[in-house]
Design an enzyme around this catalytic site. Sequence first.
Site, mmCIF file in Angstrom:
data_model
loop_
_atom_site.group_PDB
_atom_site.id
_atom_site.type_symbol
_atom_site.label_atom_id
_atom_site.label_comp_id
_atom_site.label_asym_id
_atom_site.label_seq_id
_atom_site.Cartn_x
_atom_site.Cartn_y
_atom_site.Cartn_z
ATOM 1 C CB SER A 163 -0.870 -0.003 1.256
ATOM 2 O OG SER A 163 -1.416 1.284 1.451
ATOM 3 C CB CYS A 188 0.003 3.549 4.270
ATOM 4 S SG CYS A 188 0.153 1.815 4.665
ATOM 5 C CE LYS A 241 -0.802 -4.610 3.324
ATOM 6 N NZ LYS A 241 -1.266 -5.767 2.561
ATOM 7 C CG HIS A 301 -9.938 2.963 2.868
ATOM 8 N ND1 HIS A 301 -9.961 1.604 2.628
ATOM 9 C CD2 HIS A 301 -8.734 3.204 3.441
ATOM 10 C CE1 HIS A 301 -8.824 1.059 3.020
ATOM 11 N NE2 HIS A 301 -8.063 2.006 3.513
HETATM 12 N N1 LIG Z 1 -8.593 -0.646 -0.207
HETATM 13 C C1 LIG Z 1 -7.571 0.156 -0.459
HETATM 14 O O1 LIG Z 1 -7.725 1.387 -0.581
HETATM 15 C C2 LIG Z 1 -6.188 -0.413 -0.611
HETATM 16 C C3 LIG Z 1 -5.915 -1.778 -0.430
HETATM 17 N N2 LIG Z 1 -4.620 -2.231 -0.590
HETATM 18 C C4 LIG Z 1 -4.270 -3.642 -0.374
HETATM 19 O O2 LIG Z 1 -5.034 -4.491 -1.221
HETATM 20 C C5 LIG Z 1 -5.253 -5.746 -0.559
HETATM 21 C C6 LIG Z 1 -6.742 -6.033 -0.529
HETATM 22 O O3 LIG Z 1 -7.378 -4.954 0.128
HETATM 23 P P1 LIG Z 1 -8.982 -4.789 0.002
HETATM 24 O O4 LIG Z 1 -9.474 -5.637 -1.109
HETATM 25 O O5 LIG Z 1 -9.256 -3.333 0.024
HETATM 26 O O6 LIG Z 1 -9.466 -5.406 1.392
HETATM 27 P P2 LIG Z 1 -10.855 -6.104 1.741
HETATM 28 O O7 LIG Z 1 -11.016 -5.984 3.203
HETATM 29 O O8 LIG Z 1 -11.919 -5.632 0.826
HETATM 30 O O9 LIG Z 1 -10.554 -7.659 1.378
HETATM 31 C C7 LIG Z 1 -9.644 -8.401 2.143
HETATM 32 C C8 LIG Z 1 -9.973 -9.852 1.964
HETATM 33 O O10 LIG Z 1 -9.079 -10.624 2.751
HETATM 34 C C9 LIG Z 1 -9.838 -11.589 3.459
HETATM 35 N N3 LIG Z 1 -9.170 -11.918 4.714
HETATM 36 C C10 LIG Z 1 -8.910 -11.107 5.762
HETATM 37 N N4 LIG Z 1 -8.304 -11.794 6.736
HETATM 38 C C11 LIG Z 1 -8.184 -13.078 6.302
HETATM 39 C C12 LIG Z 1 -7.655 -14.269 6.861
HETATM 40 N N5 LIG Z 1 -7.128 -14.303 8.083
HETATM 41 N N6 LIG Z 1 -7.716 -15.405 6.140
HETATM 42 C C13 LIG Z 1 -8.269 -15.405 4.903
HETATM 43 N N7 LIG Z 1 -8.778 -14.307 4.305
HETATM 44 C C14 LIG Z 1 -8.742 -13.165 5.017
HETATM 45 C C15 LIG Z 1 -11.175 -10.923 3.713
HETATM 46 O O11 LIG Z 1 -12.165 -11.891 3.983
HETATM 47 P P3 LIG Z 1 -13.309 -11.533 5.085
HETATM 48 O O12 LIG Z 1 -13.881 -10.218 4.688
HETATM 49 O O13 LIG Z 1 -14.265 -12.685 4.974
HETATM 50 O O14 LIG Z 1 -12.609 -11.470 6.413
HETATM 51 C C16 LIG Z 1 -11.389 -10.190 2.401
HETATM 52 O O15 LIG Z 1 -11.987 -11.037 1.454
HETATM 53 C C17 LIG Z 1 -4.639 -5.617 0.830
HETATM 54 O O16 LIG Z 1 -3.352 -6.196 0.836
HETATM 55 C C18 LIG Z 1 -4.548 -4.114 1.033
HETATM 56 O O17 LIG Z 1 -3.491 -3.791 1.895
HETATM 57 C C19 LIG Z 1 -3.587 -1.395 -0.930
HETATM 58 C C20 LIG Z 1 -3.827 -0.047 -1.117
HETATM 59 C C21 LIG Z 1 -5.135 0.526 -0.969
HETATM 60 C C1 LIG Z 2 -5.207 3.188 1.542
HETATM 61 C C2 LIG Z 2 -4.686 3.837 2.812
HETATM 62 O O1 LIG Z 2 -5.774 4.255 3.608
HETATM 63 C C3 LIG Z 2 -5.476 4.638 4.934
HETATM 64 O O2 LIG Z 2 -4.942 5.933 4.931
HETATM 65 P P1 LIG Z 2 -5.832 7.178 4.513
HETATM 66 O O3 LIG Z 2 -5.677 7.395 3.062
HETATM 67 O O4 LIG Z 2 -5.517 8.300 5.427
HETATM 68 O O5 LIG Z 2 -7.279 6.618 4.841
HETATM 69 P P2 LIG Z 2 -8.764 7.157 4.815
HETATM 70 O O6 LIG Z 2 -9.311 6.878 3.454
HETATM 71 O O7 LIG Z 2 -9.438 6.506 5.975
HETATM 72 O O8 LIG Z 2 -8.699 8.727 5.126
HETATM 73 C C4 LIG Z 2 -8.298 9.625 4.142
HETATM 74 C C5 LIG Z 2 -8.655 11.039 4.599
HETATM 75 O O9 LIG Z 2 -10.088 11.184 4.507
HETATM 76 C C6 LIG Z 2 -10.571 11.826 5.674
HETATM 77 N N1 LIG Z 2 -11.986 11.472 5.906
HETATM 78 C C7 LIG Z 2 -13.020 12.355 5.867
HETATM 79 N N2 LIG Z 2 -14.185 11.734 6.176
HETATM 80 C C8 LIG Z 2 -13.868 10.429 6.380
HETATM 81 C C9 LIG Z 2 -14.665 9.294 6.722
HETATM 82 O O10 LIG Z 2 -15.902 9.370 6.919
HETATM 83 N N3 LIG Z 2 -14.010 8.100 6.803
HETATM 84 C C10 LIG Z 2 -12.664 7.986 6.601
HETATM 85 N N4 LIG Z 2 -12.089 6.763 6.684
HETATM 86 N N5 LIG Z 2 -11.859 9.063 6.303
HETATM 87 C C11 LIG Z 2 -12.481 10.258 6.196
HETATM 88 C C12 LIG Z 2 -9.640 11.314 6.759
HETATM 89 O O11 LIG Z 2 -9.721 12.165 7.887
HETATM 90 C C13 LIG Z 2 -8.300 11.389 6.042
HETATM 91 O O12 LIG Z 2 -7.798 12.706 6.071
HETATM 92 C C14 LIG Z 2 -4.497 3.778 5.654
HETATM 93 O O13 LIG Z 2 -5.011 3.609 6.935
HETATM 94 C C15 LIG Z 2 -4.289 2.521 4.898
HETATM 95 O O14 LIG Z 2 -5.444 1.707 4.934
HETATM 96 C C16 LIG Z 2 -3.904 2.808 3.526
HETATM 97 O O15 LIG Z 2 -3.000 2.223 2.981
#
Ligand SMILES: NC(=O)C1=CN([C@@H]2O[C@H](COP(=O)(O)OP(=O)(O)OC[C@H]3O[C@@H](n4cnc5c(N)ncnc54)[C@H](OP(=O)(O)O)[C@@H]3O)[C@@H](O)[C@H]2O)C=CC1
Ligand SMILES: C[C@H]1O[C@H](OP(=O)(O)OP(=O)(O)OC[C@H]2O[C@@H](n3cnc4c(=O)[nH]c(N)nc43)[C@H](O)[C@@H]2O)[C@@H](O)[C@@H](O)C1=O
Length: 318
Positions: free
Chosen positions: A116, A118, A149, A188
């Site tokens: 990610s 982050c 990560k 998010h």
């Molecule tokens: N979303 C974003 O903005 C970003 C995501 N990423 C990365 O992308 C990848 C996927 O993220 P995202 O799709 O958003 O996450 P989600 O939470 O949408 O999906 C994660 C998946 O992993 C499964 N999972 C969690 N824990 C376990 C476990 N112990 N065993 C088996 N399966 C498990 C969950 O299943 P269940 O829900 O049933 O627990 C779910 O299907 C991650 O590595 C994340 O760090 C990177 C940058 C940004």
């Molecule tokens: C993908 C990245 O995402 C995470 O980092 P982040 O980008 O800071 O995550 P965020 O989407 O939650 O927030 C972005 C901004 O948005 C503002 N904000 C406003 N209103 C809401 C609100 O209602 N919810 C949330 N969550 N944020 C809000 C919030 O205050 C912040 O300034 C990592 O933890 C990690 O998961 C990672 O890798």
Amino acid sequence: MGETDSFFSNKSAKIFVAGHRGLVGSAIVRKLQSLGFTNLLLRTHADLDLTRQSDVESFFADEKPHYVVLAAAKVGGIHANNTYPADFIAINLQIQTNVIDSSYRHGVKKILFLGSSCIYPKFAPQPIPENALLSGPLEPTNEWYAVAKIAGIKMCQAYRIQHGFDAISAMPTNLYGPNDNFHPENSHVLPALMRRFHKAKVEGAKEVVVWGTGSPLREFLHVDDLADAVVFLLGNYSGLEHVNVGSGKEVTIKELAELVKEVVGFEGELVWDSSKPDGTPRKLMASSKLASLGWNAKISLKDGLIDTYKWYLENVKQ
Ligand SMILES: NC(=O)C1=CN([C@@H]2O[C@H](COP(=O)(O)OP(=O)(O)OC[C@H]3O[C@@H](n4cnc5c(N)ncnc54)[C@H](OP(=O)(O)O)[C@@H]3O)[C@@H](O)[C@H]2O)C=CC1
Ligand SMILES: C[C@H]1O[C@H](OP(=O)(O)OP(=O)(O)OC[C@H]2O[C@@H](n3cnc4c(=O)[nH]c(N)nc43)[C@H](O)[C@@H]2O)[C@@H](O)[C@@H](O)C1=O
């Protein structure tokens, strides 16, 4: 055979998509199926808890996948990361360590690990190049997740150095799209605001609370673009260094809130809750390395928001 030839030529290759029900995993499954891959190996969290090393070992010994995409993780927004640091570091270290190690031990041809944006220092140079990693202090609200990560990236590199294992790492920016996590507190920003604006519109509320000051900048990428980049990297990249995957376009949280408000059709006011953390002021990634390999994002934020809200109305209904 070149990398591209070997991956794309064998559509019956067994590909384990870990986390296939999530935002990223489900997009990767859609992409692979659209390309004609017929042998996807999928397990739910309930069926296979990837934190359980012995279960992961048995699974790989039995199934012996050819490729692995590691999209399973403990994931959440700024509030969740700030509230559950032990879960974010422990669960993610366990999942990635088990899957990367078992992949190597059981002859997986190639694994792609998802990190990610982050992982980079809070005040990294912008746009952030891959070599900014470990060059300064992390953002405190998600440093636990970030350290996990970073360890995943290092583990992929170590297994390539010591064992010649083809393990690569992709670093996506903030993602959104179908199957996102819309939880009111732990999600998010983009899905959180979409849900909140929709609820306010349906209930006729006069205002919606948005966290922080609205001034942080964030880069967003639609998850279908990410899935396209993941498949592209599986077919075209086998390097030691991780690869940034971004859209190259950033907006302030205030601009994002206005855009989501417009797409959802909410007509009330925004109220800013500055008691909530802003997190990193900016994290625009340099994706020039990926661009030089031949890949660029295609889906604009406005089009992506319209697509996501359409999915939300058809699937979330609350
Ligand atoms: N979303 C974003 O903005 C970003 C995501 N990423 C990365 O992308 C990848 C996927 O993220 P995202 O799709 O958003 O996450 P989600 O939470 O949408 O999906 C994660 C998946 O992993 C499964 N999972 C969690 N824990 C376990 C476990 N112990 N065993 C088996 N399966 C498990 C969950 O299943 P269940 O829900 O049933 O627990 C779910 O299907 C991650 O590595 C994340 O760090 C990177 C940058 C940004
Ligand atoms: C993908 C990245 O995402 C995470 O980092 P982040 O980008 O800071 O995550 P965020 O989407 O939650 O927030 C972005 C901004 O948005 C503002 N904000 C406003 N209103 C809401 C609100 O209602 N919810 C949330 N969550 N944020 C809000 C919030 O205050 C912040 O300034 C990592 O933890 C990690 O998961 C990672 O890798």
